[in-house]
Design a protein around this motif. Sequence first.
Motif, PDB file in Angstrom:
ATOM      1  N   LYS A   1      35.857  11.991  11.704  1.00 58.42           N
ATOM      2  CA  LYS A   1      36.850  12.959  11.247  1.00 58.42           C
ATOM      3  C   LYS A   1      36.296  13.677  10.025  1.00 58.42           C
ATOM      4  N   PRO A   2      35.640  14.806  10.230  1.00 59.46           N
ATOM      5  CA  PRO A   2      35.005  15.507   9.113  1.00 59.46           C
ATOM      6  C   PRO A   2      36.010  16.031   8.094  1.00 59.46           C
ATOM      7  N   ASP A   3      35.618  15.999   6.838  1.00 62.10           N
ATOM      8  CA  ASP A   3      36.427  16.568   5.752  1.00 62.10           C
ATOM      9  C   ASP A   3      35.779  17.896   5.366  1.00 62.10           C
ATOM     10  N   LYS A   4      36.217  18.962   6.015  1.00 66.76           N
ATOM     11  CA  LYS A   4      35.563  20.256   5.841  1.00 66.76           C
ATOM     12  C   LYS A   4      35.678  20.795   4.422  1.00 66.76           C
ATOM     13  N   LYS A   5      36.768  20.478   3.736  1.00 67.24           N
ATOM     14  CA  LYS A   5      36.950  20.964   2.369  1.00 67.24           C
ATOM     15  C   LYS A   5      35.861  20.399   1.457  1.00 67.24           C
TER      16      LYS A   5
ATOM     17  N   LYS B   1       0.810  -1.224   0.000  1.00 66.75           N
ATOM     18  CA  LYS B   1       0.000   0.000   0.000  1.00 66.75           C
ATOM     19  C   LYS B   1       0.840   1.269   0.000  1.00 66.75           C
ATOM     20  N   ARG B   2       2.137   1.127   0.164  1.00 59.26           N
ATOM     21  CA  ARG B   2       2.987   2.318   0.255  1.00 59.26           C
ATOM     22  C   ARG B   2       3.226   2.914  -1.130  1.00 59.26           C
ATOM     23  N   THR B   3       3.210   4.240  -1.197  1.00 63.04           N
ATOM     24  CA  THR B   3       3.454   4.919  -2.469  1.00 63.04           C
ATOM     25  C   THR B   3       4.948   4.903  -2.801  1.00 63.04           C
ATOM     26  N   LYS B   4       5.247   4.974  -4.071  1.00 65.60           N
ATOM     27  CA  LYS B   4       6.643   4.982  -4.509  1.00 65.60           C
ATOM     28  C   LYS B   4       7.325   6.287  -4.106  1.00 65.60           C
ATOM     29  N   MET B   5       8.620   6.210  -3.904  1.00 69.61           N
ATOM     30  CA  MET B   5       9.378   7.392  -3.529  1.00 69.61           C
ATOM     31  C   MET B   5       9.369   8.406  -4.683  1.00 69.61           C
ATOM     32  N   PRO B   6       9.025   9.664  -4.410  1.00 67.84           N
ATOM     33  CA  PRO B   6       8.999  10.695  -5.462  1.00 67.84           C
ATOM     34  C   PRO B   6      10.386  10.882  -6.085  1.00 67.84           C
ATOM     35  N   ASN B   7      10.420  11.159  -7.367  1.00 67.33           N
ATOM     36  CA  ASN B   7      11.701  11.363  -8.068  1.00 67.33           C
ATOM     37  C   ASN B   7      12.489  12.529  -7.474  1.00 67.33           C
ATOM     38  N   ASN B   8      11.773  13.575  -7.058  1.00 63.88           N
ATOM     39  CA  ASN B   8      12.445  14.733  -6.467  1.00 63.88           C
ATOM     40  C   ASN B   8      13.149  14.387  -5.150  1.00 63.88           C
ATOM     41  N   LEU B   9      12.711  13.303  -4.530  1.00 65.19           N
ATOM     42  CA  LEU B   9      13.376  12.832  -3.319  1.00 65.19           C
ATOM     43  C   LEU B   9      14.528  11.893  -3.670  1.00 65.19           C
ATOM     44  N   ILE B  10      14.306  11.036  -4.642  1.00 58.34           N
ATOM     45  CA  ILE B  10      15.330  10.062  -5.047  1.00 58.34           C
ATOM     46  C   ILE B  10      16.642  10.743  -5.409  1.00 58.34           C
ATOM     47  N   ILE B  11      16.556  11.832  -6.174  1.00 60.17           N
ATOM     48  CA  ILE B  11      17.786  12.473  -6.647  1.00 60.17           C
ATOM     49  C   ILE B  11      18.526  13.232  -5.548  1.00 60.17           C
ATOM     50  N   GLN B  12      17.907  13.373  -4.372  1.00 64.28           N
ATOM     51  CA  GLN B  12      18.582  14.053  -3.257  1.00 64.28           C
ATOM     52  C   GLN B  12      19.352  13.091  -2.353  1.00 64.28           C
ATOM     53  N   ILE B  13      19.152  11.794  -2.542  1.00 59.24           N
ATOM     54  CA  ILE B  13      19.732  10.813  -1.620  1.00 59.24           C
ATOM     55  C   ILE B  13      21.256  10.765  -1.707  1.00 59.24           C
ATOM     56  N   LYS B  14      21.798  10.636  -2.922  1.00 58.36           N
ATOM     57  CA  LYS B  14      23.257  10.547  -3.056  1.00 58.36           C
ATOM     58  C   LYS B  14      23.971  11.799  -2.539  1.00 58.36           C
ATOM     59  N   PRO B  15      23.492  13.007  -2.894  1.00 54.54           N
ATOM     60  CA  PRO B  15      24.126  14.208  -2.325  1.00 54.54           C
ATOM     61  C   PRO B  15      24.059  14.231  -0.802  1.00 54.54           C
ATOM     62  N   LEU B  16      22.931  13.778  -0.243  1.00 57.66           N
ATOM     63  CA  LEU B  16      22.788  13.751   1.211  1.00 57.66           C
ATOM     64  C   LEU B  16      23.815  12.808   1.832  1.00 57.66           C
ATOM     65  N   TYR B  17      23.974  11.629   1.244  1.00 56.44           N
ATOM     66  CA  TYR B  17      24.968  10.672   1.741  1.00 56.44           C
ATOM     67  C   TYR B  17      26.358  11.301   1.763  1.00 56.44           C
ATOM     68  N   LYS B  18      26.693  11.998   0.685  1.00 55.26           N
ATOM     69  CA  LYS B  18      28.015  12.616   0.581  1.00 55.26           C
ATOM     70  C   LYS B  18      28.216  13.653   1.681  1.00 55.26           C
ATOM     71  N   ILE B  19      27.188  14.434   1.943  1.00 56.02           N
ATOM     72  CA  ILE B  19      27.289  15.471   2.982  1.00 56.02           C
ATOM     73  C   ILE B  19      27.463  14.828   4.356  1.00 56.02           C
ATOM     74  N   ILE B  20      26.653  13.814   4.658  1.00 60.77           N
ATOM     75  CA  ILE B  20      26.750  13.143   5.963  1.00 60.77           C
ATOM     76  C   ILE B  20      28.137  12.539   6.163  1.00 60.77           C
ATOM     77  N   LYS B  21      28.635  11.868   5.118  1.00 59.21           N
ATOM     78  CA  LYS B  21      29.962  11.238   5.220  1.00 59.21           C
ATOM     79  C   LYS B  21      31.056  12.282   5.382  1.00 59.21           C
ATOM     80  N   SER B  22      30.924  13.403   4.675  1.00 62.74           N
ATOM     81  CA  SER B  22      31.944  14.454   4.789  1.00 62.74           C
ATOM     82  C   SER B  22      31.876  15.139   6.153  1.00 62.74           C
ATOM     83  N   MET B  23      30.742  15.028   6.822  1.00 63.99           N
ATOM     84  CA  MET B  23      30.620  15.538   8.186  1.00 63.99           C
ATOM     85  C   MET B  23      31.342  14.623   9.180  1.00 63.99           C
TER      86      MET B  23
END
Length: 289
Positions: free
Chosen positions: A266-270, A76-98
Amino acid sequence: MKKKLILIDGSFYLYRAYYALPNLINTKGFPTGAIYGFINMFNKIINNNLFNYIIIIFDSKGQSFRKKIFNNYKAKRTKMPNNLIIQIKPLYKIIKSMGYHVISIKNIEADDIIGTIASKAVKNNYFISIFSLDKDMAQLVSDNINLINPINNSILGPNEIYHKYGVMPNMISDLLALQGDPIDNIPGVKGIGKKISIYLINNVGNLKFIYNNLNCINKLNINRIKYIKKCLLNNKQLAFLSHRLTKIKTNININLDLNNLNTYCKPDKKILLNLIKKYEFKKLMNYFK
């Protein structure tokens, strides 16, 4: 003294952030609401849990074992919106760089990753706090594992779980197997609701014990005994299927060294500041100066 480990249900925060800021975009037209909202919420957790270890766990693409054994699982769950899907990889990169660790494993649900890490961490002398609103997580709660409600920050230990659900944490999957769970499309036992399920568990035992001792039900002080027994007998297969669907795994293979979690802080601030600049998160700059 026990070390403290924070496990965050990243998928919950991801969706919450997205629907809070669904129309936020940068000057290039790239949607950024989920990323911005997630980082805001994540930083609040960080600030309230300084010097503790933190891991963020996300669901991933792929078919979990639950979907394989029951095709209608979460149907019954709706599919993840495309506008959300394309934000996942950038979010991962930011979290890891933090400097924080992100875990997402193909074909494995976040619940099972969290359950496995929590189980192993307890054996390594950690106290675990799980940030999630998923009621399935309640089954993991113990004297060494609590559940944090992301909405109001209330802390749920074993007694709070019992007060909220009517059964102790180790019986949550049995409860869901009997009463079902419409959110995840778990069938449960047709004809038996929450109150009867709680009563049976607290007065007879877990799902397996109930089915091995159906005659004990005759001695219970409860109405419609014959009807309840009939429901149990007619839906035995569904009951045990539902139990498999709701039981969180605690033994999946995860390459994680719990003795060296500090190496992830160990955040990578650069890289971080470049990402912030790329996605135009000017309001987030104060977090990372």
